[in-house]
Design a protein around this motif. Structure first.
Motif, PDB file in Angstrom:
ATOM      1  N   TRP A  28       0.856  -1.247   0.079  1.00 49.78           N
ATOM      2  CA  TRP A  28      -0.005   0.041   0.074  1.00 49.78           C
ATOM      3  C   TRP A  28       1.172   1.268  -0.089  1.00 49.78           C
ATOM      4  CZ3 TRP A  28      -4.910   1.055  -0.658  1.00 49.78           C
ATOM      5  CH2 TRP A  28      -5.571   2.303  -0.514  1.00 49.78           C
ATOM      6  N   LEU A  29       1.890   1.183   0.800  1.00 50.78           N
ATOM      7  CA  LEU A  29       2.861   2.346   0.940  1.00 50.78           C
ATOM      8  C   LEU A  29       3.593   2.793  -0.218  1.00 50.78           C
ATOM      9  CD1 LEU A  29       3.863   1.859   4.628  1.00 50.78           C
ATOM     10  CD2 LEU A  29       2.249   3.700   3.969  1.00 50.78           C
ATOM     11  N   THR A  30       3.917   1.578  -1.090  1.00 52.26           N
ATOM     12  CA  THR A  30       5.090   1.689  -2.094  1.00 52.26           C
ATOM     13  C   THR A  30       4.080   1.812  -3.435  1.00 52.26           C
ATOM     14  OG1 THR A  30       5.002  -0.766  -2.181  1.00 52.26           O
ATOM     15  CG2 THR A  30       6.817   0.669  -1.227  1.00 52.26           C
ATOM     16  N   VAL A  39      10.070  -2.753  -5.547  1.00 45.35           N
ATOM     17  CA  VAL A  39       9.427  -3.269  -4.112  1.00 45.35           C
ATOM     18  C   VAL A  39       8.063  -3.681  -4.171  1.00 45.35           C
ATOM     19  CG1 VAL A  39       9.529  -2.743  -1.624  1.00 45.35           C
ATOM     20  CG2 VAL A  39      11.434  -1.751  -3.133  1.00 45.35           C
ATOM     21  N   HIS A  40       7.304  -2.735  -4.723  1.00 44.31           N
ATOM     22  CA  HIS A  40       5.863  -2.820  -4.538  1.00 44.31           C
ATOM     23  C   HIS A  40       5.515  -4.171  -5.571  1.00 44.31           C
ATOM     24  CE1 HIS A  40       1.562  -1.874  -4.744  1.00 44.31           C
ATOM     25  NE2 HIS A  40       1.461  -2.179  -6.230  1.00 44.31           N
ATOM     26  N   GLY A  44       3.856  -7.537  -3.878  1.00 43.95           N
ATOM     27  CA  GLY A  44       2.770  -8.071  -4.387  1.00 43.95           C
ATOM     28  C   GLY A  44       2.609  -9.529  -4.829  1.00 43.95           C
ATOM     29  N   TYR A  45       3.990  -9.816  -5.168  1.00 42.61           N
ATOM     30  CA  TYR A  45       3.989 -11.288  -5.484  1.00 42.61           C
ATOM     31  C   TYR A  45       4.097 -12.174  -4.310  1.00 42.61           C
ATOM     32  CZ  TYR A  45       5.157 -10.832 -10.509  1.00 42.61           C
ATOM     33  OH  TYR A  45       5.144 -10.660 -11.904  1.00 42.61           O
ATOM     34  N   THR A 111      -7.192 -11.532  -3.911  1.00 40.66           N
ATOM     35  CA  THR A 111      -7.031 -12.413  -4.845  1.00 40.66           C
ATOM     36  C   THR A 111      -7.173 -11.598  -6.265  1.00 40.66           C
ATOM     37  OG1 THR A 111      -7.689 -14.539  -3.997  1.00 40.66           O
ATOM     38  CG2 THR A 111      -7.692 -14.454  -6.497  1.00 40.66           C
ATOM     39  N   VAL A 112      -8.365 -10.900  -6.057  1.00 43.66           N
ATOM     40  CA  VAL A 112      -8.525  -9.961  -6.935  1.00 43.66           C
ATOM     41  C   VAL A 112      -7.470  -8.662  -7.242  1.00 43.66           C
ATOM     42  CG1 VAL A 112     -10.227  -8.044  -8.052  1.00 43.66           C
ATOM     43  CG2 VAL A 112     -10.939 -10.270  -7.038  1.00 43.66           C
ATOM     44  N   THR A 113      -6.979  -8.282  -6.077  1.00 41.62           N
ATOM     45  CA  THR A 113      -6.016  -7.267  -6.160  1.00 41.62           C
ATOM     46  C   THR A 113      -4.916  -7.769  -6.871  1.00 41.62           C
ATOM     47  OG1 THR A 113      -6.939  -6.399  -3.936  1.00 41.62           O
ATOM     48  CG2 THR A 113      -4.861  -5.621  -4.736  1.00 41.62           C
ATOM     49  N   ALA A 114      -4.451  -8.858  -6.208  1.00 44.18           N
ATOM     50  CA  ALA A 114      -3.126  -9.499  -6.750  1.00 44.18           C
ATOM     51  C   ALA A 114      -3.261  -9.806  -8.392  1.00 44.18           C
ATOM     52  CB  ALA A 114      -2.586 -10.817  -6.060  1.00 44.18           C
TER      53      ALA A 114
END
Ligand code: HEM
Length: 177
Positions: A28-30, A39-40, A44-45, A111-114
């Motif tokens: 969220w922060l990156t 990094v984000h 995420g992975y 799941t949807v976000t990723a």
């Protein structure tokens, strides 16, 4: 250790939880800065891997980690929420019926976000995929605030420190009202 203590959250579930919370906060922060995009993406992975692990663990994990032990129908949810207004609120050793649905919602939104994040990063789909990624992440953040409020409320109602239980794995077998 109190003789009334019972092991509820197995080690993989506890590690999953705190790693999920950390990777979500970090991502969220990156998320808004080009400089931090690598990094984000790595966070995420890792987040996606954790969600995938939990979906499998929900079928093969410890007793209280299994979906079959905490996914209940709408009747059970209504009864549980109604009982919070009485002098003897229902006590559940694992997730309560409302919490069970919050777990599913968090895993679903995660799941949807990723998936939408992966598609955005790899230019699959159009602008709407990016909108979906950001919308799902925002909905997840809102749900996380509700989740934390519910944990605090539930800890007060049952006079039991649920955050500590998610660290040690132990809860009380019987309810205190
Ligand atoms: C400081 C922040 C947080 C605290 C104190 C906290 C606390 C807790 C506690 C105490 C439980 C167990 C609830 C119960 O007894 O039924 C739990 C479960 C859960 N929390 Fe959190 N949480 C936090 C942040 C998050 C975040 C950021 C996420 C998602 C990104 C999250 C996702 C979950 C999930 C999926 C479960 C279910 C665990 C499982 O069965 O695998 N939590 N949390």
């Amino acid at each position: 250790m109190s003789p009334d203590a019972i092991k509820v959250w197995d080690l993989p579930t506890r590690l999953f939880h705190w790693l999920l919370a950390s990777t979500f906060a970090g991502a969220w922060l990156t998320g808004d800065s080009e400089r931090w995009m690598v990094v984000h993406t790595l966070l995420g992975y890792t987040f996606a891997g954790l969600i995938a692990f939990r979906l499998v663990w929900g079928f093969v994990g410890g007793r209280h980690a299994r979906f079959s032990s905490f996914v209940r129908g709408p009747g059970a949810v209504k009864r549980y929420l109604g009982s919070l207004l009485t002098r003897e609120p229902e006590h559940h050793v694992g997730h309560n019926p409302a919490g069970g649905w919050a777990v599913l919602a968090l895993l679903g939104l995660g799941t949807v976000t990723a998936v939408a994040g992966y598609a955005t990063y790899n230019d699959l789909g159009g602008h709407w995929v990016e909108e979906l990624h950001e919308g799902a992440a925002s909905a997840m953040l809102a749900l996380v605030f509700i989740h934390i409020s519910a944990v605090v409320l539930s800890s007060l109602v049952h006079r039991e420190n649920l955050v500590r239980a998610m660290i040690t794995g132990f809860k009380r077998r019987r309810a205190l009202h």
